[in-house]
Structure formats: structure tokens, C-alpha cells
Design a protein around this motif. Structure first.
Motif, PDB file in Angstrom:
ATOM      1  N   ILE A   1       0.485   6.330   2.770  1.00 25.12           N
ATOM      2  CA  ILE A   1       1.226   6.095   4.009  1.00 25.12           C
ATOM      3  C   ILE A   1       0.280   5.951   5.202  1.00 25.12           C
ATOM      4  CG2 ILE A   1       3.271   7.272   3.129  1.00 25.12           C
ATOM      5  CD1 ILE A   1       2.574   9.682   4.752  1.00 25.12           C
ATOM      6  N   TRP A   2      -0.858   6.668   5.173  1.00 21.68           N
ATOM      7  CA  TRP A   2      -1.828   6.524   6.253  1.00 21.68           C
ATOM      8  C   TRP A   2      -2.436   5.123   6.234  1.00 21.68           C
ATOM      9  CZ3 TRP A   2      -7.036   5.548   6.885  1.00 21.68           C
ATOM     10  CH2 TRP A   2      -7.604   5.923   8.095  1.00 21.68           C
ATOM     11  N   THR A   3      -2.806   4.657   5.051  1.00 19.86           N
ATOM     12  CA  THR A   3      -3.378   3.309   4.935  1.00 19.86           C
ATOM     13  C   THR A   3      -2.356   2.264   5.343  1.00 19.86           C
ATOM     14  OG1 THR A   3      -4.742   4.099   3.090  1.00 19.86           O
ATOM     15  CG2 THR A   3      -4.555   1.722   3.371  1.00 19.86           C
ATOM     16  N   MET A   4      -1.102   2.467   4.921  1.00 21.98           N
ATOM     17  CA  MET A   4      -0.041   1.531   5.306  1.00 21.98           C
ATOM     18  C   MET A   4       0.088   1.434   6.829  1.00 21.98           C
ATOM     19  SD  MET A   4       3.255   1.970   6.622  1.00 21.98           S
ATOM     20  CE  MET A   4       3.994   0.494   7.332  1.00 21.98           C
ATOM     21  N   HIS A   5       0.079   2.606   7.486  1.00 21.41           N
ATOM     22  CA  HIS A   5       0.273   2.626   8.934  1.00 21.41           C
ATOM     23  C   HIS A   5      -0.798   1.815   9.651  1.00 21.41           C
ATOM     24  CE1 HIS A   5       1.114   4.265  12.957  1.00 21.41           C
ATOM     25  NE2 HIS A   5      -0.204   4.442  13.064  1.00 21.41           N
TER      26      HIS A   5
ATOM     27  N   MET B   1       0.826  -1.202   0.000  1.00 23.24           N
ATOM     28  CA  MET B   1       0.000   0.000   0.000  1.00 23.24           C
ATOM     29  C   MET B   1       0.863   1.255   0.000  1.00 23.24           C
ATOM     30  SD  MET B   1      -3.021  -0.938  -0.358  1.00 23.24           S
ATOM     31  CE  MET B   1      -3.542   0.762  -0.347  1.00 23.24           C
ATOM     32  N   ALA B   2       1.948   1.231   0.762  1.00 23.45           N
ATOM     33  CA  ALA B   2       2.852   2.385   0.771  1.00 23.45           C
ATOM     34  C   ALA B   2       3.497   2.581  -0.592  1.00 23.45           C
ATOM     35  CB  ALA B   2       3.918   2.193   1.851  1.00 23.45           C
TER      36      ALA B   2
ATOM     37  N   HIS C   1       2.835   9.069  11.600  1.00 26.19           N
ATOM     38  CA  HIS C   1       3.006   7.858  12.409  1.00 26.19           C
ATOM     39  C   HIS C   1       2.796   8.151  13.892  1.00 26.19           C
ATOM     40  CE1 HIS C   1       4.783   4.066  13.840  1.00 26.19           C
ATOM     41  NE2 HIS C   1       5.402   4.824  14.739  1.00 26.19           N
ATOM     42  N   TYR C   2       3.497   9.143  14.399  1.00 23.42           N
ATOM     43  CA  TYR C   2       3.448   9.379  15.846  1.00 23.42           C
ATOM     44  C   TYR C   2       2.142  10.040  16.283  1.00 23.42           C
ATOM     45  CZ  TYR C   2       8.223   7.785  16.046  1.00 23.42           C
ATOM     46  OH  TYR C   2       9.344   6.995  15.968  1.00 23.42           O
ATOM     47  N   LEU C   3       1.517  10.800  15.396  1.00 22.11           N
ATOM     48  CA  LEU C   3       0.198  11.324  15.731  1.00 22.11           C
ATOM     49  C   LEU C   3      -0.840  10.206  15.739  1.00 22.11           C
ATOM     50  CD1 LEU C   3      -1.335  13.888  16.426  1.00 22.11           C
ATOM     51  CD2 LEU C   3      -1.751  14.230  13.979  1.00 22.11           C
TER      52      LEU C   3
END
Length: 290
Positions: A59-63, A21-22, A127-129
Motif C-alpha cells: 500500500i505504501w508503494t501504491m500510494h 502494486m496494491a 495515506h494522510y501521513l
């Protein structure tokens, strides 16, 4: 009490799907960035905005796909909806700022360093949020050195991906750049997770927020649908596989209308190759015939 953390409760399934996904989001976003360098300046903001949204969604979906495989023994995991949405917005905005800098200033020198740094910081911030939106019966602590390494990985790999996207050399470079971007996001995620320690509370109580199944699965439908739509747009773009234009577009020469330059250029070509006509020298005319 120290909590037992498992980031691979589904084995290699979640890391592999997360990486794909990323890479997909990176491929679409970086290809849009490349495409923006080939079009007129009036079309450039649209392509750069589409690229920013694609990378941010990817990147949001990956996380959160990776977080599906994250468990803490002794406590359920829930997520705060506001913080989760905020992490998506931060990812799109910060990545967008970095991509717009590269799109307008070029993938070299200070512009590349600034754009890559901001894009990497956008990945890390997301990521950290997103982790700050996690709710469980305990508190999260991070090792500062490992967190710094994860941020450095994101910035370095994002800079390399933007540099490759700016080369405009066809599909091979775009695929390579997207794989690097996917590696940046995935490597940053699991490095950041390695920095995490969970300290559980002694007293058990209800956990605020929504469960992953109730919150994340429906929320990921939107970004996934957007990535599909972006892929269709990029696939059917006629200049998708074209290289750098051979001539500079007219609008890059401000101050002279395009149609005037075209006319002058063609006229000059005709005059240059037009054979000279022989001029006949005639005798002087009588004054009454002049």
C-alpha cells in the motif's frame, strides 16, 4: 490563491500500476495470513509478520506511485524524508495489529471487525501521513465528509478481504481477496485525493524536502525488492495451495505430549481389531504345581 491540482498527469498509467502494486502486496499478505491458519502455532507469528510487511509495503508503494502522477500547477512538490518513512512504518504496524488479531482469533465476529477496522485505519493513516510529508508553496485543506468516506471505504474493503482470506479455500479466494484489498487501497487513495484543496502562497520561495525523483524512486526499490522476495517465499511454500487440514494438529490439545497421543491412538487401533484368543479351561492343579 486556489491551486490547480492534477492527479492524472501521466494518464491512466499511474492509477493502473498503483492498483497492481496494491493487489500484489494484498495477495502476498493475505496468502501469508491464510497460510498462518494452517501451520503450527510456533510458525504462525512469522507468517503473520511477513503478511503484515507485504501488505504495508504494497500500500505504501501504491500510494507513492500514484503520487508520481500528482502535480500542482504553480508549485513544485517535494517530500520530507522522515514523514515519508514514518508513513511506511505506520502502515506495517497498524496492518500488522489487525492481521495478528485475525490470525489468532479467527476471521469472524468481533475479531474480524476489529482486525478489519485496524487494517483499514492503517491504510488511511499511511495515506494522510504521507500527504502530511508533502512540501509545496501552499497549504493543504481537506473536505471532512469526503475524508470520512475514504476511511470508511478502507475499513469496509479491508474487512471483506480479511474475511475472504480466512476462508482457506484455495487460489480463487486468495485472488479475489487481493483484488478487493487493492480496490480498498486505490479507492481510498483517490477518494482522499478528491477531498484535497491546495491554496498557494502569494510569495514564491524555495520548497523544502526532496524532489519525487530524488527521493521516491530510490526508496521504492526496497519495498519492491521485499515484495519480490515475499513472492518467492510464498510461491515455493509446499502447503501454498492446500486446504484446511483434515485433522486437528496435536499441539492444539495442550497437556498431552504428541508422541504419547500417537502411540495411544495406534495402540488402541491395534487392540480394537485384535482377535480374541481362546482361553483353555484346565482342571485344577495340584498345590505343588501352582
Amino acid at each position: 490563491m486556489q491551486g490547480t491540482v492534477d492527479g492524472f498527469s501521466y494518464g491512466l498509467v499511474t492509477p493502473l500500476v498503483a492498483y497492481l502494486m496494491a493487489s500484489l502486496g494484498g495477495a502476498l499478505g493475505l496468502r501469508c495470513t491464510t497460510r498462518s491458519l494452517l501451520v503450527a502455532r510456533s510458525w504462525r507469528p512469522g507468517w503473520l509478520a511477513l503478511g503484515s510487511a507485504a501488505i504495508g509495503s504494497g500500500i505504501w508503494t501504491m500510494h507513492f506511485i500514484a503520487m508520481m502522477g500528482f502535480t500542482v500547477h504553480g508549485s513544485p512538490i517535494h517530500y520530507d524524508m522522515t514523514m515519508t518513512f514514518a508513513s511506511l512504518a505506520v502502515a506495517i504496524v497498524m496492518v500488522g495489529v489487525g492481521i495478528f488479531i485475525v490470525g489468532y482469533k479467527g476471521a469472524r465476529g468481533t475479531a474480524l471487525f476489529t482486525g478489519g477496522t485496524l487494517t483499514g485505519l492503517g491504510i488511511a493513516s499511511m495515506h494522510y501521513l504521507g500527504m502530511a510529508g508533502m512540501r509545496l508553496r501552499g497549504r493543504l485543506e481537506y473536505d471532512t465528509l469526503t475524508v470520512s468516506v475514504s476511511v470508511a471505504i478502507a475499513m469496509a474493503a479491508a474487512t471483506a478481504a480479511l474475511w475472504a482470506a480466512g476462508q482457506i479455500r484455495g487460489w480463487a479466494w486468495s485472488v479475489g481477496a487481493s483484488l478487493v484489498m487493492g480496490l480498498a487501497v486505490t479507492g481510498m487513495h483517490y477518494t482522499g485525493m478528491a477531498a484535497l484543496d491546495v491554496h498557494l502562497h502569494e510569495a514564491a520561495g524555495p520548497v523544502a524536502g526532496e524532489s519525487p525523483a530524488a527521493l521516491l524512486a530510490p526508496m521504492m526499490i526496497g519495498p519492491l525488492a521485499f515484495l519480490l522476495l515475499a513472492g518467492v517465499v510464498v510461491m515455493f511454500d509446499p502447503m501454498m495451495v492446500m486446504g484446511r487440514p483434515a485433522v486437528v494438529t496435536d499441539e492444539r490439545k495442550p497437556g498431552v505430549p504428541a508422541h504419547t497421543r500417537t502411540t495411544v491412538r495406534h495402540s488402541a487401533g491395534r487392540l480394537r481389531f485384535r482377535p480374541r484368543r481362546q482361553v483353555e479351561h484346565r482342571g485344577a492343579r495340584a498345590p505343588q504345581n501352582r
